[in-house]
Structures are given as C-alpha cells and as structure tokens.
Design a protein around this motif. Structure first.
Motif, mmCIF file in Angstrom:
data_model
loop_
_atom_site.group_PDB
_atom_site.id
_atom_site.type_symbol
_atom_site.label_atom_id
_atom_site.label_comp_id
_atom_site.label_asym_id
_atom_site.label_seq_id
_atom_site.Cartn_x
_atom_site.Cartn_y
_atom_site.Cartn_z
ATOM 1 N N MET A 55 0.837 -1.196 0.000
ATOM 2 C CA MET A 55 0.000 0.000 0.000
ATOM 3 C C MET A 55 0.874 1.248 0.000
ATOM 4 O O MET A 55 1.988 1.244 0.539
ATOM 5 N N PRO A 56 0.377 2.357 -0.611
ATOM 6 C CA PRO A 56 1.186 3.589 -0.698
ATOM 7 C C PRO A 56 1.662 4.118 0.648
ATOM 8 O O PRO A 56 2.702 4.767 0.725
ATOM 9 N N ASN A 57 0.913 3.853 1.725
ATOM 10 C CA ASN A 57 1.311 4.358 3.041
ATOM 11 C C ASN A 57 2.196 3.386 3.812
ATOM 12 O O ASN A 57 2.503 3.606 4.978
ATOM 13 N N SER A 58 2.620 2.304 3.166
ATOM 14 C CA SER A 58 3.480 1.324 3.829
ATOM 15 C C SER A 58 4.938 1.782 3.789
ATOM 16 O O SER A 58 5.408 2.320 2.779
ATOM 17 N N GLY A 89 -4.591 9.455 -12.905
ATOM 18 C CA GLY A 89 -3.286 9.204 -12.316
ATOM 19 C C GLY A 89 -3.215 7.948 -11.473
ATOM 20 O O GLY A 89 -2.305 7.812 -10.640
ATOM 21 N N LEU A 90 -4.125 7.007 -11.676
ATOM 22 C CA LEU A 90 -4.150 5.783 -10.887
ATOM 23 C C LEU A 90 -3.032 4.833 -11.309
ATOM 24 O O LEU A 90 -2.620 4.813 -12.468
ATOM 25 N N LYS A 91 -2.565 4.047 -10.343
ATOM 26 C CA LYS A 91 -1.457 3.130 -10.581
ATOM 27 C C LYS A 91 -1.973 1.727 -10.954
ATOM 28 O O LYS A 91 -3.137 1.414 -10.825
ATOM 29 N N HIS A 92 -1.042 0.893 -11.368
ATOM 30 C CA HIS A 92 -1.240 -0.532 -11.714
ATOM 31 C C HIS A 92 -2.526 -0.834 -12.476
ATOM 32 O O HIS A 92 -3.199 -1.830 -12.235
ATOM 33 N N MET A 93 -2.860 0.048 -13.433
ATOM 34 C CA MET A 93 -3.982 -0.256 -14.314
ATOM 35 C C MET A 93 -3.539 -1.283 -15.364
ATOM 36 O O MET A 93 -2.357 -1.428 -15.654
#
Length: 329
Positions: A55-58, A89-93
C-alpha cells in the motif's frame, strides 16, 4: 486443454506431459504449492516472478526486499510500472498489449513459458498479476499459494545475492480478453439496477474491509470518501484466505479450500445467488480500493469454477474521485 481448479488435485506428471505438447495453449493450475513450484523450477521453461506490492502508506519497499531475498532465479514484476497511464493518475492499471509484451520480453518470458507468480504476503498482489497474464491469454500461469513466506517455511532455498538479468525473449501476446475489464461507465450503468430484482445486473463484490465499505472507516488514500458503489456487496478479500505463521512467527496467507470460499460467497450474496453465479447464470465484477485485492476475489471465484468474472480496474479510488459518482453508505 487441461483445466485444474486447485493445486490439491494437481498431478505434476500429468501436467508435464500435457505442457510439453503445447505449452502456449495450456491452462496451468491456478495454484501451486512451494514443493510443486520447486520441482517445476528445474525446467528451463518456468519463470518465477515476485509481484509483491505494498500500500502507498506502507514503509516497506518491494523492490528493495526482492534485491535482498528471493526465490532462486526469480525476477521482479513491478505492477505499477507494467501498467497503462490513467486519466486520474491511478497506478497498476491493466497495461496495453505493447507494454505487456515489452515487460515479458525483458523478463525473459516467451508465450510458452510457465509463469509462476508470488508475493511476500503469502497471497495479496500475486492474484492481480495472474489476472493480468490470463487476460492477455497467457493461461500457462499460476500463483504460488503462500508466496515467499511459505516457500521459506518449507525449507526451500532462497537467494540473497544480486539478482540476475534474464536473456531477453520474444513475446507476442495472444488475444486480449476485453470482457475481463469493467469501465466506470459500465459500473455506473450497472449500479442503477437492483440485483435483487433485475437478473440482468452484474453482482459487484467489494474486497475492501467492511468498515470502508460502510463508510465507518476512512480510506487510506487522503481525501478520498469511503462508502460503496450502490447495490454492491461487501466481501473482504481476507474471507477467501486463511492465516498461518512461519516457524519464526511471520504471518502469511493461503487460499481457503473451495468449499470454504463458497461459504464466504454465500454469506455475502446468499446461497441462491451463489448457485446462479457458479452455474454461470449471473456474472460478477470484483472491485476493491485500487484494483489490487479484487484479484484475490477473482482468483477465489476461479477456484470455484466461476467463468463470468470481471474486474473493475480503477475500483473504488477511481469511482470516488469522480464528482458525479453516487456513493452509498
């Protein structure tokens, strides 16, 4: 074509016989145990990919951890890099065909390679990676059930030296299954139908923790509203998994047996709708926070033999970021 639902019924001898005939068209087992992967790994046509994602906050860094410890011969698959750009701007699409093919070539994967995906959680991001490969028609792909922690706990070898660079391969993707991906427009249209009264509607399963689904708990992404897509159902991805501890106390997850996965599905949508889903009379869309753990639901349903399963790629993050989205709580 051979289709085996779980590693529990997997015969290594049988699979080798079939895979050597025509590996490019073989459907490999969805799940493999560490010992099965270790035996398969002796063949040059097997590629192990660490698809760990945090997760981005990890505070953890998947690439750094891979560099320090991995299954021998494994390469790192960065799901955020092997992806298409998104308008929000979403990731891992889901990547386009060219991006996917280029990544496979750099990783030394050819169309005949048996790809085995794993992560350091046990089961978390590897199902999403499997979804990607299978959507591009690379059905000769599997998930290592229990991932790196189970591999280590089973006493199998690990590599702590510098990762090796594979020999570049040639890769031309097979047919892309566009029906596997749901768009925002499709989700909005479907959300206007009540699954209890409209048999044409898709059942949307939300893999996020229930507190985020109900709006009680905040989203981990700052500024994003919690809640859920109207008429969707809460089915936290962990309900398809069982927890274990390694000899040194590290916790990891594996998939539950199919009968227990079915019970979790029944608890979420009811026995009658579950039977319709399994019989192919109702289709399903898996969603989550950003399209990652939705892969766990997708794979769990595959283990039940469910065929009509799609994935809402941008999931709740994309849905909630749009100002016109209807949010239920």
């Amino acid at each position: 074509m051979l289709f085996l639902r779980t590693a529990r019924s997997f015969s290594l001898t049988t699979f080798r016989t079939i895979s050597h005939r025509n590996m490019s068209s073989t459907s490999a087992p969805l799940l493999l145990s560490p010992k099965q992967v270790n035996e398969l790994g002796k063949a040059s046509s097997v590629s192990l990919l660490d698809s760990t994602w945090f997760m981005p906050n990890s505070p953890r860094n998947a690439k750094q951890e891979f560099s320090g410890k991995r299954i021998p011969g494994a390469q790192f698959l960065d799901l955020d890099e092997v992806a298409s750009p998104h308008e929000l701007g979403l990731k891992h699409m889901m990547p386009d065909k060219e991006t996917f093919a280029l990544a496979c070539e750099k990783l030394g994967i050819s169309p005949s390679t048996h790809v085995v995906l794993y992560d350091s959680h046990g089961v978390f991001s590897s199902p999403r990676a499997l979804f990607m490969f299978r959507t591009f028609g690379h059905t000769n792909s599997s998930v290592l059930d229990g991932g790196l922690p189970r591999w280590v706990d089973d006493g199998l070898p690990i590599d702590t030296g510098s990762p090796t660079t594979p020999q570049r391969a040639s890769y031309a993707p097979r047919e892309f299954d566009a029906t596997a991906i749901r768009s925002y427009e499709q989700i909005v249209s479907n959300s206007q139908l009540d699954p209890a009264t409209d048999a044409k509607s898709e059942i949307v399963l939300d893999a996020r923790p229930n507190g985020r689904f109900t709006g009680k708990d905040p989203e981990p992404r700052p500024g994003l509203s919690s809640g859920h897509i109207p008429h969707s159902f809460s089915l936290t991805f962990n309900l398809f998994l069982q927890k274990h501890k390694t000899k040194d106390g590290q916790e990891y997850s594996t998939f539950l047996p199919p009968e227990e996965i079915r019970k979790a599905l029944e608890n979420a949508i009811g026995p009658a709708e579950t039977e319709k889903v399994i019989q192919g009379q109702r289709s399903v869309t898996a969603s989550c926070g950003s399209g990652m753990t939705a892969g766990v639901l997708w794979l769990g349903l595959q283990l039940l033999g469910v065929k009509n399963v799609g994935l809402y790629d941008e999931s709740w993050t994309g849905y909630a970021m749009r100002p016109t989205s209807q949010i239920a709580k």
